[in-house]
Design a protein around this motif. Structure first.
Motif, PDB file in Angstrom:
ATOM      1  N   UNK A 188      -2.540  -0.553  -0.446  1.00  0.00           N
ATOM      2  CA  UNK A 188      -3.759  -0.843  -0.624  1.00  0.00           C
ATOM      3  C   UNK A 188      -4.713  -1.247   0.159  1.00  0.00           C
ATOM      4  N   UNK A 189      -4.403  -2.233   1.222  1.00  0.00           N
ATOM      5  CA  UNK A 189      -5.283  -2.875   2.075  1.00  0.00           C
ATOM      6  C   UNK A 189      -5.661  -1.743   2.989  1.00  0.00           C
ATOM      7  N   UNK A 190      -4.721  -1.023   3.491  1.00  0.00           N
ATOM      8  CA  UNK A 190      -5.044   0.112   4.535  1.00  0.00           C
ATOM      9  C   UNK A 190      -6.124   0.938   3.982  1.00  0.00           C
ATOM     10  N   UNK A 191      -5.920   1.523   2.644  1.00  0.00           N
ATOM     11  CA  UNK A 191      -6.819   2.257   2.066  1.00  0.00           C
ATOM     12  C   UNK A 191      -8.228   1.803   2.009  1.00  0.00           C
ATOM     13  N   UNK A 192      -8.247   0.554   1.655  1.00  0.00           N
ATOM     14  CA  UNK A 192      -9.641  -0.291   1.640  1.00  0.00           C
ATOM     15  C   UNK A 192     -10.398  -0.544   2.733  1.00  0.00           C
ATOM     16  N   UNK A 193      -9.486  -0.701   3.963  1.00  0.00           N
ATOM     17  CA  UNK A 193     -10.221  -1.314   5.246  1.00  0.00           C
ATOM     18  C   UNK A 193     -10.214   0.070   5.980  1.00  0.00           C
ATOM     19  N   UNK A 194      -9.551   1.025   5.892  1.00  0.00           N
ATOM     20  CA  UNK A 194      -9.585   2.058   6.955  1.00  0.00           C
ATOM     21  C   UNK A 194     -10.471   3.327   6.165  1.00  0.00           C
ATOM     22  N   UNK A 195     -10.421   3.466   4.963  1.00  0.00           N
ATOM     23  CA  UNK A 195     -11.086   4.462   4.349  1.00  0.00           C
ATOM     24  C   UNK A 195     -12.056   4.042   3.261  1.00  0.00           C
ATOM     25  N   UNK A 196     -12.175   3.072   2.746  1.00  0.00           N
ATOM     26  CA  UNK A 196     -13.157   2.648   1.950  1.00  0.00           C
ATOM     27  C   UNK A 196     -12.587   3.132   0.487  1.00  0.00           C
ATOM     28  N   UNK A 197     -11.328   3.241   0.355  1.00  0.00           N
ATOM     29  CA  UNK A 197     -10.846   3.833  -1.083  1.00  0.00           C
ATOM     30  C   UNK A 197     -10.122   2.538  -1.654  1.00  0.00           C
ATOM     31  N   UNK A 198     -10.503   2.617  -3.196  1.00  0.00           N
ATOM     32  CA  UNK A 198     -10.146   1.576  -3.898  1.00  0.00           C
ATOM     33  C   UNK A 198      -8.872   2.008  -4.638  1.00  0.00           C
ATOM     34  N   UNK A 199      -7.656   1.427  -4.201  1.00  0.00           N
ATOM     35  CA  UNK A 199      -6.389   1.794  -4.898  1.00  0.00           C
ATOM     36  C   UNK A 199      -6.125   0.841  -5.714  1.00  0.00           C
ATOM     37  N   UNK A 200      -5.277   1.232  -6.911  1.00  0.00           N
ATOM     38  CA  UNK A 200      -4.897   0.092  -7.919  1.00  0.00           C
ATOM     39  C   UNK A 200      -3.359   0.390  -8.106  1.00  0.00           C
ATOM     40  N   UNK A 201      -2.802  -0.901  -7.712  1.00  0.00           N
ATOM     41  CA  UNK A 201      -1.267  -1.082  -7.845  1.00  0.00           C
ATOM     42  C   UNK A 201      -0.927  -1.005  -9.380  1.00  0.00           C
ATOM     43  N   UNK A 202      -0.129  -0.165  -9.551  1.00  0.00           N
ATOM     44  CA  UNK A 202       0.251  -0.171 -11.187  1.00  0.00           C
ATOM     45  C   UNK A 202       1.780  -0.151 -11.306  1.00  0.00           C
ATOM     46  N   UNK A 203       2.170  -0.658 -12.325  1.00  0.00           N
ATOM     47  CA  UNK A 203       3.685  -0.723 -12.672  1.00  0.00           C
ATOM     48  C   UNK A 203       3.922   0.713 -13.164  1.00  0.00           C
ATOM     49  N   UNK A 204       5.395   0.874 -13.387  1.00  0.00           N
ATOM     50  CA  UNK A 204       5.980   2.227 -13.827  1.00  0.00           C
ATOM     51  C   UNK A 204       5.714   2.553 -15.295  1.00  0.00           C
ATOM     52  N   UNK A 205       5.511   1.371 -16.225  1.00  0.00           N
ATOM     53  CA  UNK A 205       5.196   1.438 -17.498  1.00  0.00           C
ATOM     54  C   UNK A 205       3.669   1.914 -17.782  1.00  0.00           C
ATOM     55  N   UNK A 206       2.811   1.161 -16.721  1.00  0.00           N
ATOM     56  CA  UNK A 206       1.315   1.504 -16.859  1.00  0.00           C
ATOM     57  C   UNK A 206       1.181   3.074 -16.529  1.00  0.00           C
ATOM     58  N   UNK A 207       1.829   3.347 -15.333  1.00  0.00           N
ATOM     59  CA  UNK A 207       1.637   4.647 -14.820  1.00  0.00           C
ATOM     60  C   UNK A 207       2.148   5.633 -16.202  1.00  0.00           C
ATOM     61  N   UNK A 208       3.125   5.431 -16.571  1.00  0.00           N
ATOM     62  CA  UNK A 208       3.556   6.436 -17.719  1.00  0.00           C
ATOM     63  C   UNK A 208       2.377   6.357 -18.557  1.00  0.00           C
TER      64      UNK A 208
END
Length: 290
Positions: A177-197
């Motif tokens: 998440x930090x690499x995506x934000x700092x290097x590519x200005x991409x906002x990634x969301x960390x999700x649990x398996x249940x939320x993803x499902x």
């Protein structure tokens, strides 16, 4: 011009019928619509064809053929129906504009990192891959995370991709998440398996155009061997079933791109990790392991 013909009409289609879709026999890419007007020129019957805005021309009847229905490419090849050089130029121009044939990296200026030529080699290999699959096996420290994200940016530019799933060991989720934000200005969301499902289930049900960049753990998604048994409960089995039931097509896929970090965990075909990778491969348009 006159709509009357005294001589016996040639066998075949009716040139006096307006609105008939026709094409030139020796140049099938040249297509138009009959106006219903015909005239004689010596022994030849000329048919007026509307080829487009302000372009009406008279063509000899025997040089035209009606377009009955969309022909398959093998039928056209078997029948010897080939386009001319101008048709090839139009197709190549269209593909060039669309981005399919260009060797320009749209993703080259997409990051806040220094330029290293080796990081674009996987992008080039991915573009040239006919199956949309890639394993990035560079040495530690050469920037596999950056290379994998460059591939995602390239897919976005070329195919208007919207849904990215990153699967990695749980301890690496925050780093991604930090690499995506700092290097590519991409906002990634960390999700649990249940939320993803739950979110993927909604996408599968409604074929929605939802966009996301999700980061989740490899440990939380490993499917059991008997996941296809509907009586087996649990998020891992349910997620595996929804992947299995939604094979990607040209029109729709649960994921436009999947990145699996630490892909060496997938090499044993009898493991749950490998099973998960196979299911994700079929449910996504593109997949990269790093």
């Amino acid at each position: 011009m006159t709509g009357a013909i005294q001589e016996e009409e040639p066998a075949g289609w009716n040139p006096e019928a307006s609105g008939t879709r026709v094409r030139l026999r020796d140049n099938p890419g040249r297509q138009g619509t009959t106006t219903g007007r015909v005239k004689k020129a010596g022994t030849f019957l000329l048919v007026e064809v509307d080829f487009g805005p302000n372009e009406k021309q008279c063509k000899r009847y025997e040089l035209l053929e009606p377009i009955a229905e969309e022909a398959q490419i093998f039928d056209l090849l078997e029948g010897g129906s080939f386009g001319g050089p101008s048709d090839l130029r139009r197709v190549l121009t269209f593909e060039k504009i669309k981005g399919e044939l260009t060797n320009v990296f749209y993703s080259m200026e997409a990051s806040n990192t220094d330029f290293y030529p080796h990081q674009f080699k996987p992008v080039m290999r991915f573009i040239e891959s006919p199956i949309g699959r890639m394993l990035i096996a560079d040495e530690v420290g050469l920037g596999k995370t950056i290379e994998a994200t460059y591939i995602w940016k390239e897919i976005q530019a070329r195919h208007s991709a919207r849904r990215l799933l990153i699967i990695c060991p749980a301890m690496l989720r925050e780093k991604w998440r930090e690499d995506l934000r700092k290097r590519f200005n991409i906002t990634g969301e960390i999700v649990s398996a249940s939320t993803l499902y739950e979110r993927v289930k909604d996408i599968a049900s409604y074929r929605s155009a939802e966009s996301f960049v999700y980061i989740t753990s490899l440990e939380g998604l490993r499917p059991p061997a008997n996941y296809d048994d509907e009586s087996v409960s649990g998020v891992r089995a349910q997620f595996a079933r929804i992947l299995d039931q939604n094979t990607a097509s040209e029109e729709f896929a649960l994921f436009d791109h999947v990145v699996i970090d630490e892909a060496h965990y997938l090499r044993n075909p009898s493991t749950a990790n490998n099973r998960l990778a196979r299911l994700l491969r079929e449910a996504s348009h593109h997949l990269a392991g790093c």
